[in-house]
Design an enzyme around this catalytic site. Structure first.
Site, short mmCIF file in Angstrom:
data_model
loop_
_atom_site.label_atom_id
_atom_site.label_comp_id
_atom_site.label_asym_id
_atom_site.label_seq_id
_atom_site.Cartn_x
_atom_site.Cartn_y
_atom_site.Cartn_z
N LYS A 109 -10.59 -2.03 17.70
CA LYS A 109 -9.74 -1.88 16.51
C LYS A 109 -10.37 -2.68 15.37
CE LYS A 109 -6.59 -3.44 14.19
NZ LYS A 109 -6.59 -3.63 12.71
N GLY B 274 -10.83 -13.38 14.66
CA GLY B 274 -9.94 -13.33 13.51
C GLY B 274 -9.32 -14.70 13.28
N SER B 275 -8.13 -14.70 12.72
CA SER B 275 -7.51 -15.96 12.33
C SER B 275 -6.91 -16.69 13.55
CB SER B 275 -6.40 -15.70 11.33
OG SER B 275 -5.42 -14.86 11.91
N THR B 276 -6.78 -17.99 13.43
CA THR B 276 -6.22 -18.81 14.50
C THR B 276 -4.78 -18.39 14.77
OG1 THR B 276 -7.70 -20.62 13.99
CG2 THR B 276 -5.67 -21.20 15.14
N GLU B 277 -4.06 -18.06 13.68
CA GLU B 277 -2.65 -17.67 13.82
C GLU B 277 -2.51 -16.42 14.71
OE1 GLU B 277 -1.35 -16.76 9.93
OE2 GLU B 277 0.66 -16.17 10.60
N GLY C 135 -4.77 -15.26 16.71
CA GLY C 135 -5.34 -15.61 18.02
C GLY C 135 -4.27 -16.19 18.94
N GLU D 257 -12.41 -15.84 19.13
CA GLU D 257 -13.29 -16.45 18.12
C GLU D 257 -12.45 -16.58 16.86
OE1 GLU D 257 -16.41 -17.24 18.64
OE2 GLU D 257 -17.17 -15.95 20.23
N CYS E 160 -16.47 -17.52 9.04
CA CYS E 160 -15.71 -18.46 9.85
C CYS E 160 -16.45 -19.78 10.03
CB CYS E 160 -15.40 -17.84 11.20
SG CYS E 160 -16.85 -17.10 11.94
N GLU F 59 -8.63 -23.78 6.10
CA GLU F 59 -9.71 -22.81 5.88
C GLU F 59 -9.38 -21.99 4.63
OE1 GLU F 59 -10.01 -19.59 8.73
OE2 GLU F 59 -12.18 -19.84 8.76
P1 NAP Z 1 -6.67 -11.63 11.12
O1 NAP Z 1 -5.57 -11.42 10.18
O2 NAP Z 1 -6.44 -12.50 12.29
O3 NAP Z 1 -7.13 -10.17 11.59
C1 NAP Z 1 -8.13 -9.94 12.54
C2 NAP Z 1 -7.86 -8.62 13.22
O4 NAP Z 1 -6.64 -8.70 13.99
C3 NAP Z 1 -7.65 -7.45 12.27
O5 NAP Z 1 -8.20 -6.30 12.85
C4 NAP Z 1 -6.15 -7.39 12.19
O6 NAP Z 1 -5.66 -6.15 11.73
C5 NAP Z 1 -5.75 -7.66 13.61
N1 NAP Z 1 -4.38 -8.13 13.81
C6 NAP Z 1 -3.50 -8.62 12.90
N2 NAP Z 1 -2.35 -8.99 13.51
C7 NAP Z 1 -2.51 -8.73 14.83
C8 NAP Z 1 -1.69 -8.90 15.98
N3 NAP Z 1 -0.46 -9.43 15.90
N4 NAP Z 1 -2.18 -8.55 17.20
C9 NAP Z 1 -3.42 -8.03 17.32
N5 NAP Z 1 -4.24 -7.84 16.25
C10 NAP Z 1 -3.80 -8.19 15.03
O7 NAP Z 1 -7.95 -12.24 10.43
P2 NAP Z 1 -8.73 -11.70 9.16
O8 NAP Z 1 -7.95 -12.05 7.94
O9 NAP Z 1 -9.09 -10.28 9.34
O10 NAP Z 1 -10.09 -12.54 9.26
C11 NAP Z 1 -10.19 -13.81 8.78
C12 NAP Z 1 -10.14 -14.84 9.89
O11 NAP Z 1 -11.03 -14.52 10.94
C13 NAP Z 1 -10.57 -16.20 9.42
O12 NAP Z 1 -9.66 -17.17 9.85
C14 NAP Z 1 -11.92 -16.43 10.07
O13 NAP Z 1 -12.27 -17.74 10.27
C15 NAP Z 1 -11.79 -15.66 11.31
N6 NAP Z 1 -13.11 -15.23 11.80
C16 NAP Z 1 -13.63 -15.86 12.89
C17 NAP Z 1 -14.88 -15.53 13.37
C18 NAP Z 1 -15.46 -16.21 14.58
O14 NAP Z 1 -16.41 -15.72 15.14
N7 NAP Z 1 -14.95 -17.33 15.01
C19 NAP Z 1 -15.61 -14.52 12.74
C20 NAP Z 1 -15.05 -13.89 11.64
C21 NAP Z 1 -13.79 -14.25 11.19
P3 NAP Z 1 -5.47 -5.95 10.13
O15 NAP Z 1 -6.83 -5.89 9.56
O16 NAP Z 1 -4.71 -4.72 9.96
O17 NAP Z 1 -4.70 -7.15 9.65
#
Ligand code: NAP
Ligand code: MG
Length: 502
Positions: free
Chosen positions: A201, A253-256, A258, A275, A309, A406
């Site tokens: 996804k 994605g985000s910690t929240e 996660g 991650e 990230c 962040e």
């Molecule tokens: P995000 O809001 O957590 O979204 C990540 C993915 O999860 C998206 O595909 C999102 O869909 C989906 N999602 C949202 N709510 C969900 C739920 N309840 N259950 C399952 N999936 C869900 O994060 P983001 O804003 O896209 O990315 C930014 C964050 O990612 C930052 O905090 C960054 O540090 C982190 N990140 C970490 C790494 C690493 O390797 N550690 C790499 C890149 C990014 P939608 O797009 O529709 O919201």
């Protein structure tokens, strides 16, 4: 998200002619003609299928706010169909020899490189990042992940000697928008190499390159259902991770989110890797090669508009060189070219979305209100689209929000330290633990510091270097599990017996 009902039939492709209505000039890397489907469907069981929801949503170019395409919104039934397709494909895929799986992965990698320019353009349009980054980093690295993992596919017994490595089954993978194709490659390549099948996804605001990757899978003759891509929003992701047919969930994605996913898989026999976010400390000592360190710090925070990230968002400078270093940084920041992401001279492109821009503005406002000093070089930002100038805060302490949270944008917070002990203490004083950087001339000091830094990756006299062979991942609120290298493969196999620890 902006949803559109499937009322009008939209066929064909939308043409982007550079230098034309879209005003993309000069033509990037010789491509002067480019097409994007007006409507993108779901990729399930090797075919493009319409979503059972009948709904689509728009993905835009953050640099212009123009709609690039309408993308299928997958609901629960679509998720179920994708998982079932992956389950069916797993039966045959796991039986293939490692050598045969490797052939597919090598083929995918080669096709990706052949279509590198097209992928770079598409990624830049959908994401807003500069073409020189997609061309030189995102796409080649994505291909490298397929090449690298192809190499493991027939050597799993060597990787886990005497432990009979077996694939897990269907893996549900959810990825963010900051490196859309690269994150897809990080997730899909090791999963397939180990014999698993996948439902991926992509993020709602950057789905186009993951969908185009499915064309590469078709071109490579990958058996139907081995990789399925379902587009949608957070609800689609939530439905995927809850699906009982999964053997593993891999999330970036985000910690929240996660933490939400961790709760969703609790009590089920599902493997999980997360991650998550970061707030990396970037340490500069007085004996460092300061001009090189300036380049490293600039790359560390302004690469990919700071949507990284592992970005070096907390700069810790030794007090004795603080003024000199900040002065050098200011002068260097004034030379960053912000603008049209499709121009190959651009250093910093558009902020990825209106929501991300609002978050950056909120935290920068908080930094100013708490008395930190903001520096932004003069730069003319386009009227349309989402933009933010490269920014640096001085006078920051660990209690400020801009030092703890962040920002995920082009904003550097500068703090100081006197001794190596104080540097380590400040660097580790964070809820995150993904990455860190050290600039010093003394090898012994690097080793001393690296041992004490609680971060998954510690770069020395460099920053933001990635390679498929080196494991990437975090501690604490940055998640668990590793991607890349041997350690990354461990997350995609079940080990049976043997005397060696897994
Ligand atoms: P995000 O809001 O957590 O979204 C990540 C993915 O999860 C998206 O595909 C999102 O869909 C989906 N999602 C949202 N709510 C969900 C739920 N309840 N259950 C399952 N999936 C869900 O994060 P983001 O804003 O896209 O990315 C930014 C964050 O990612 C930052 O905090 C960054 O540090 C982190 N990140 C970490 C790494 C690493 O390797 N550690 C790499 C890149 C990014 P939608 O797009 O529709 O919201
Ligand atoms: Mg987009």
């Amino acid at each position: 998200m902006a949803k559109t009902k499937n009322e009008t039939k939209v066929d064909g492709e939308r043409e982007l002619t550079f230098g034309g209505v879209w005003n993309y000039a000069p033509s990037p890397e010789g491509i002067d003609h480019f097409t994007i489907p007006k409507r993108c469907e779901l990729f399930v069981g090797g075919e493009w299928i319409k979503p059972k929801t009948g709904e689509y949503f728009a993905t835009v170019d953050p640099a212009t706010e123009a709609v690039l395409s309408e993308v299928a919104l997958a609901g629960d039934k679509d998720v179920d169909a994708a998982v079932k397709a992956a389950q069916k494909a797993f039966v045959g895929w796991r039986k293939l020899s490692g050598e045969d799986r490797a052939r597919y992965l090598f083929r995918i990698a080669r096709i990706l490189l052949e279509r590198q320019r097209e992928f770079a353009c598409l990624e830049t349009l959908d994401n807003g990042k500069p073409i020189k980054e997609t061309r030189d980093v995102d796409i080649p690295l994505a291909a490298q992940h397929f090449f690298y993992h192809a190499g493991w596919a027939d050597k799993l017994e060597l990787l886990f000697p005497g432990q009979s490595p077996e694939p897990l089954g269907v893996v549900g993978q959810v990825i963010p928008w900051n490196f859309p194709l690269l994150m897809a490659a990080w997730k899909i390549a090791p999963a397939l190499a180990a014999g698993n099948t996948v439902v991926l996804k992509p993020a709602e605001t950057s789905p186009l390159t993951a969908l185009r990757l499915c064309e590469v899978f078709q071109q490579a003759g990958l058996p139907p259902g081995v990789v399925n891509v379902i587009t949608g929003d957070g609800k689609t992701g939530a439905a995927l991770v809850r699906h009982p047919g999964l053997a593993k969930v891999a999330f970036t994605g985000s910690t929240e989110v996660g933490k939400e996913i961790q709760r969703a898989v609790a009590g089920r026999s599902v493997e999980l890797t997360l991650e998550l976010g970061g707030k990396a400390a970037h340490l500069v000592f007085e004996d460092a090669a300061l001009d090189q360190a300036v380049e490293g710090v600039v790359r560390g925070i302004f690469f990919n508009q700071g949507h990284v990230c592992c970005a070096g968002s907390r700069l810790l400078v030794q007090e004795s060189v603080h003024e000199l270093f900040v002065d050098k940084l200011r002068r260097r920041m004034a030379r960053i070219r912000v603008g049209n992401p499709m121009d190959k001279n651009t250093d910093m492109g558009a902020i990825h979305s209106a929501a991300q821009l609002a978050r950056i503005r909120e935290l920068v406002g908080d930094g100013q209100a708490s008395g930190c000093e903001l520096y932004q070089p003069k730069c003319e930002l386009p009227k349309k689209g989402y933009w933010f100038a490269p920014s640096m805060f001085t006078g920051v302490t660990m209690s400020h929000r801009i030092a703890r949270e962040e920002i995920f944008g082009p904003v550097l917070s500068v703090l100081t330290f006197r001794t190596p002990e104080e540097a380590v203490e400040k660097a580790n004083n964070t809820a995150y633990g993904l990455s860190a950087g050290i600039w010093t001339d003394k090898g012994a000091r690097i080793l001393w510091l690296a041992e004490r830094m609680k971060a998954g990756v510690v770069w020395n006299n460099t920053f933001n270097r990635f390679d498929a062979a080196s494991p990437f991942g975090g501690f604490k609120e940055s998640g668990f599990g590793r991607e890349g290298g041997r350690q990354g493969m461990r997350g995609y196999v079940r080990l049976q017996g043997g005397l060696l620890p897994g």
